[in-house]
Motif scaffolding. Structure first.
Motif, PDB file in Angstrom:
ATOM      1  N   LYS A 187       0.780  -1.276   0.129  1.00 19.26           N
ATOM      2  CA  LYS A 187      -0.394  -0.462  -0.025  1.00 19.26           C
ATOM      3  C   LYS A 187       1.115   1.389   0.084  1.00 19.26           C
ATOM      4  CE  LYS A 187      -0.949   0.129   4.752  1.00 19.26           C
ATOM      5  NZ  LYS A 187       0.018  -0.673   5.336  1.00 19.26           N
ATOM      6  N   ASP A 188       1.929   1.252   0.632  1.00 16.52           N
ATOM      7  CA  ASP A 188       3.262   2.608   0.701  1.00 16.52           C
ATOM      8  C   ASP A 188       3.887   2.422  -0.867  1.00 16.52           C
ATOM      9  OD1 ASP A 188       2.108   2.931   3.232  1.00 16.52           O
ATOM     10  OD2 ASP A 188       2.934   1.588   4.364  1.00 16.52           O
ATOM     11  N   TYR A 189       3.969   1.304  -1.834  1.00 16.37           N
ATOM     12  CA  TYR A 189       4.254   1.558  -2.647  1.00 16.37           C
ATOM     13  C   TYR A 189       3.245   2.447  -4.145  1.00 16.37           C
ATOM     14  CZ  TYR A 189       7.954  -1.247  -0.781  1.00 16.37           C
ATOM     15  OH  TYR A 189       9.690  -1.692  -0.544  1.00 16.37           O
ATOM     16  N   HIS A 190       4.768   2.746  -4.737  1.00 15.81           N
ATOM     17  CA  HIS A 190       3.505   2.813  -5.535  1.00 15.81           C
ATOM     18  C   HIS A 190       3.716   2.550  -7.351  1.00 15.81           C
ATOM     19  CE1 HIS A 190       2.095   5.033  -9.524  1.00 15.81           C
ATOM     20  NE2 HIS A 190       3.414   5.417 -10.289  1.00 15.81           N
ATOM     21  N   LEU A 191       3.366   1.668  -7.802  1.00 20.41           N
ATOM     22  CA  LEU A 191       4.057   0.630  -8.706  1.00 20.41           C
ATOM     23  C   LEU A 191       4.184   1.074  -9.513  1.00 20.41           C
ATOM     24  CD1 LEU A 191       1.502  -2.977  -7.855  1.00 20.41           C
ATOM     25  CD2 LEU A 191       4.171  -1.795  -7.175  1.00 20.41           C
ATOM     26  N   ILE A 192       5.013   0.170 -10.728  1.00 19.66           N
ATOM     27  CA  ILE A 192       5.058   0.578 -12.061  1.00 19.66           C
ATOM     28  C   ILE A 192       5.566  -0.712 -13.084  1.00 19.66           C
ATOM     29  CG2 ILE A 192       6.553   1.763 -14.119  1.00 19.66           C
ATOM     30  CD1 ILE A 192       7.395   3.795 -11.296  1.00 19.66           C
ATOM     31  N   LEU A 193       4.172  -0.773 -13.803  1.00 16.26           N
ATOM     32  CA  LEU A 193       4.765  -1.629 -14.632  1.00 16.26           C
ATOM     33  C   LEU A 193       5.625  -2.216 -16.098  1.00 16.26           C
ATOM     34  CD1 LEU A 193       4.411  -5.194 -15.748  1.00 16.26           C
ATOM     35  CD2 LEU A 193       2.404  -4.456 -16.501  1.00 16.26           C
ATOM     36  N   ALA A 194       7.202  -2.536 -15.886  1.00 14.69           N
ATOM     37  CA  ALA A 194       7.746  -1.609 -17.230  1.00 14.69           C
ATOM     38  C   ALA A 194       7.498  -2.839 -18.059  1.00 14.69           C
ATOM     39  CB  ALA A 194       9.229  -1.411 -16.749  1.00 14.69           C
ATOM     40  N   LYS A 227      -3.850  -6.190 -13.459  1.00 18.80           N
ATOM     41  CA  LYS A 227      -4.932  -5.396 -12.893  1.00 18.80           C
ATOM     42  C   LYS A 227      -5.700  -6.391 -12.621  1.00 18.80           C
ATOM     43  CE  LYS A 227      -6.312  -1.990 -16.627  1.00 18.80           C
ATOM     44  NZ  LYS A 227      -6.493  -1.485 -17.678  1.00 18.80           N
ATOM     45  N   GLU A 228      -5.846  -7.784 -13.143  1.00 21.35           N
ATOM     46  CA  GLU A 228      -6.656  -8.755 -12.721  1.00 21.35           C
ATOM     47  C   GLU A 228      -6.460  -8.609 -11.835  1.00 21.35           C
ATOM     48  OE1 GLU A 228      -9.697 -10.058 -13.939  1.00 21.35           O
ATOM     49  OE2 GLU A 228      -9.856  -9.105 -15.141  1.00 21.35           O
ATOM     50  N   LEU A 229      -5.066  -9.058 -11.144  1.00 21.33           N
ATOM     51  CA  LEU A 229      -4.755  -8.770  -9.418  1.00 21.33           C
ATOM     52  C   LEU A 229      -5.603  -8.130  -8.459  1.00 21.33           C
ATOM     53  CD1 LEU A 229      -0.556 -10.634  -9.443  1.00 21.33           C
ATOM     54  CD2 LEU A 229      -3.000 -11.367  -8.844  1.00 21.33           C
ATOM     55  N   GLY A 230      -5.651  -7.287  -9.702  1.00 19.15           N
ATOM     56  CA  GLY A 230      -6.383  -5.982  -8.671  1.00 19.15           C
ATOM     57  C   GLY A 230      -5.597  -4.853  -8.173  1.00 19.15           C
ATOM     58  N   LEU A 231      -4.124  -4.303  -8.593  1.00 19.63           N
ATOM     59  CA  LEU A 231      -3.494  -4.341  -8.637  1.00 19.63           C
ATOM     60  C   LEU A 231      -3.670  -2.175  -9.152  1.00 19.63           C
ATOM     61  CD1 LEU A 231      -0.626  -6.478  -8.415  1.00 19.63           C
ATOM     62  CD2 LEU A 231      -1.577  -4.966  -6.395  1.00 19.63           C
ATOM     63  N   GLU A 232      -2.973  -1.463  -8.402  1.00 15.63           N
ATOM     64  CA  GLU A 232      -2.667  -0.107  -9.454  1.00 15.63           C
ATOM     65  C   GLU A 232      -2.096   0.292  -9.753  1.00 15.63           C
ATOM     66  OE1 GLU A 232      -4.586   3.160  -7.392  1.00 15.63           O
ATOM     67  OE2 GLU A 232      -6.914   1.988  -7.255  1.00 15.63           O
ATOM     68  N   PHE A 233      -1.630   0.364 -11.069  1.00 11.62           N
ATOM     69  CA  PHE A 233       0.101   0.777 -11.715  1.00 11.62           C
ATOM     70  C   PHE A 233       0.097   1.876 -12.868  1.00 11.62           C
ATOM     71  CE2 PHE A 233      -2.176  -2.838 -13.757  1.00 11.62           C
ATOM     72  CZ  PHE A 233      -1.596  -2.802 -15.088  1.00 11.62           C
ATOM     73  N   GLU A 234       1.099   1.811 -12.487  1.00  7.58           N
ATOM     74  CA  GLU A 234       1.269   3.023 -13.803  1.00  7.58           C
ATOM     75  C   GLU A 234       2.431   1.989 -14.479  1.00  7.58           C
ATOM     76  OE1 GLU A 234       4.534   6.643 -14.445  1.00  7.58           O
ATOM     77  OE2 GLU A 234       3.848   6.036 -12.418  1.00  7.58           O
ATOM     78  N   ILE A 235       2.075   2.267 -16.021  1.00 10.55           N
ATOM     79  CA  ILE A 235       2.994   1.664 -16.852  1.00 10.55           C
ATOM     80  C   ILE A 235       3.447   2.590 -17.465  1.00 10.55           C
ATOM     81  CG2 ILE A 235       3.229   0.863 -19.295  1.00 10.55           C
ATOM     82  CD1 ILE A 235       0.004   0.380 -18.596  1.00 10.55           C
ATOM     83  N   ARG A 236       4.987   2.496 -17.708  1.00  8.52           N
ATOM     84  CA  ARG A 236       6.709   3.078 -17.720  1.00  8.52           C
ATOM     85  C   ARG A 236       7.342   2.273 -18.412  1.00  8.52           C
ATOM     86  NH1 ARG A 236       9.070   6.271 -12.738  1.00  8.52           N
ATOM     87  NH2 ARG A 236       6.960   6.811 -12.380  1.00  8.52           N
ATOM     88  N   THR A 237       7.394   2.503 -19.728  1.00  6.14           N
ATOM     89  CA  THR A 237       9.146   1.294 -20.257  1.00  6.14           C
ATOM     90  C   THR A 237       9.972   3.043 -20.624  1.00  6.14           C
ATOM     91  OG1 THR A 237       7.870   2.058 -22.548  1.00  6.14           O
ATOM     92  CG2 THR A 237       7.397   0.182 -21.115  1.00  6.14           C
ATOM     93  N   LYS A 238      11.239   2.107 -20.177  1.00  7.93           N
ATOM     94  CA  LYS A 238      11.957   2.430 -21.327  1.00  7.93           C
ATOM     95  C   LYS A 238      13.280   1.574 -22.052  1.00  7.93           C
ATOM     96  CE  LYS A 238      13.494   5.398 -16.681  1.00  7.93           C
ATOM     97  NZ  LYS A 238      13.871   6.423 -16.877  1.00  7.93           N
ATOM     98  N   LEU A 249       4.269 -14.270  -8.982  1.00  9.37           N
ATOM     99  CA  LEU A 249       4.578 -12.992  -8.685  1.00  9.37           C
ATOM    100  C   LEU A 249       3.357 -12.551  -8.108  1.00  9.37           C
ATOM    101  CD1 LEU A 249       5.915 -10.025  -9.597  1.00  9.37           C
ATOM    102  CD2 LEU A 249       3.442  -9.661 -11.444  1.00  9.37           C
ATOM    103  N   TYR A 250       2.665 -12.730  -7.291  1.00 12.51           N
ATOM    104  CA  TYR A 250       1.608 -12.403  -6.073  1.00 12.51           C
ATOM    105  C   TYR A 250       2.325 -13.046  -5.406  1.00 12.51           C
ATOM    106  CZ  TYR A 250      -2.154 -12.666  -3.015  1.00 12.51           C
ATOM    107  OH  TYR A 250      -3.082 -12.637  -1.950  1.00 12.51           O
ATOM    108  N   GLU A 251       3.349 -14.375  -5.185  1.00 13.53           N
ATOM    109  CA  GLU A 251       3.822 -14.623  -4.161  1.00 13.53           C
ATOM    110  C   GLU A 251       5.140 -13.915  -3.488  1.00 13.53           C
ATOM    111  OE1 GLU A 251       4.871 -18.726  -4.220  1.00 13.53           O
ATOM    112  OE2 GLU A 251       2.924 -19.470  -4.715  1.00 13.53           O
ATOM    113  N   GLU A 252       5.941 -13.840  -4.832  1.00 14.79           N
ATOM    114  CA  GLU A 252       6.988 -12.521  -4.100  1.00 14.79           C
ATOM    115  C   GLU A 252       6.491 -11.143  -3.717  1.00 14.79           C
ATOM    116  OE1 GLU A 252       9.924 -13.818  -4.089  1.00 14.79           O
ATOM    117  OE2 GLU A 252       9.429 -15.913  -5.033  1.00 14.79           O
ATOM    118  N   LEU A 253       5.413 -10.895  -4.585  1.00 17.42           N
ATOM    119  CA  LEU A 253       4.426  -9.791  -4.267  1.00 17.42           C
ATOM    120  C   LEU A 253       4.588  -9.389  -2.576  1.00 17.42           C
ATOM    121  CD1 LEU A 253       2.962  -8.221  -7.502  1.00 17.42           C
ATOM    122  CD2 LEU A 253       4.825  -7.296  -6.593  1.00 17.42           C
ATOM    123  N   SER A 254       3.889 -10.289  -1.843  1.00 17.42           N
ATOM    124  CA  SER A 254       3.055 -10.698  -0.880  1.00 17.42           C
ATOM    125  C   SER A 254       4.399 -10.649  -0.226  1.00 17.42           C
ATOM    126  CB  SER A 254       1.762 -11.723  -0.919  1.00 17.42           C
ATOM    127  OG  SER A 254       3.316 -12.843  -0.955  1.00 17.42           O
TER     128      SER A 254
END
Length: 192
Positions: free
Chosen positions: A6-13, A24-35, A185-190
């Motif tokens: 909850k304290d993180y701003h998630l970025i999907l690169a 999205k289906e995991l229920g996460l809010e995230f920003e898409i940002r690529t480099k 991914l869900y396991e590692e994020l948790s």
């Protein structure tokens, strides 16, 4: 559900619409940002190490921009048959060559994922074994002409026509073959 984030701003690169949808289906809010990253890896890496190396390379591109509360998620997927690494096809001829090599055989789909914040990094790989039936030249031509799989490792999407008619078995995560091992991914994020 992942209250520890909850304290993180998630970025999907990632530009992949399939990865966007799964996150999205995991229920996460995230920003898409690529480099832009030159996706070159050392030749001595094993197939399992390559996608992890590339995911970490993509994550490292964000290091100079990190704020304290950002968590970037990067991923890379390869297809491997007989130690031949199949990335995204360069053109139609390359796609045809890849699908012909996969026809009637088993191969591995390996995804590497990196989770990186300012002071922590977690990386992992997930492997799924996939078996294709013998594909006819007409089936391969039809798929390439109608689905244009040039943005997919191994020149195919399991969730598309070729997966419906051609894949007769998998061992491991279906979602890994789609492009993101979402359960792992869900396991590692948790735990992050």
């Amino acid at each position: 559900m992942l209250n520890n984030l909850k304290d993180y701003h998630l970025i999907l690169a990632s530009q992949s619409p399939r990865r966007h949808q799964m996150l999205k289906e995991l229920g996460l809010e995230f920003e898409i940002r690529t480099k832009e990253v030159d996706e070159v890896y050392p030749e001595e890496l094993t197939p399992e190490q390559i996608p992890v190396y590339l995911a970490e390379l993509k994550a490292s591109a964000f290091e100079s921009d990190f704020t304290n509360n950002e968590l970037v998620i990067t991923a890379d997927t390869i297809v491997c048959v007989d130690n031949w690494i199949l990335g995204k096809p360069k053109d139609r001829e390359d796609a045809f060559k890849m699908l012909s090599a996969l026809s009637g055989r088993s191969h591995q789909v390996i995804s590497g994922v990196c989770l990186k914040s300012k002071d922590k990094k977690v990386s992992f790989a997930t492997t799924t074994n996939v078996h294709f039936k013998e594909l006819s030249k007409q089936e391969i031509d039809y798929y390439i002409d109608n689905y244009k799989p040039f943005d997919k490792a191994g020149a195919y999407g399991i969730q598309e026509w070729i997966g419906f008619i051609g894949i007769d078995g998998i061992e491991g995560s279906y979602f890994n073959v789609v492009g993101l091992p979402i359960q792992r991914l869900y396991e590692e994020l948790s735990k992050f």
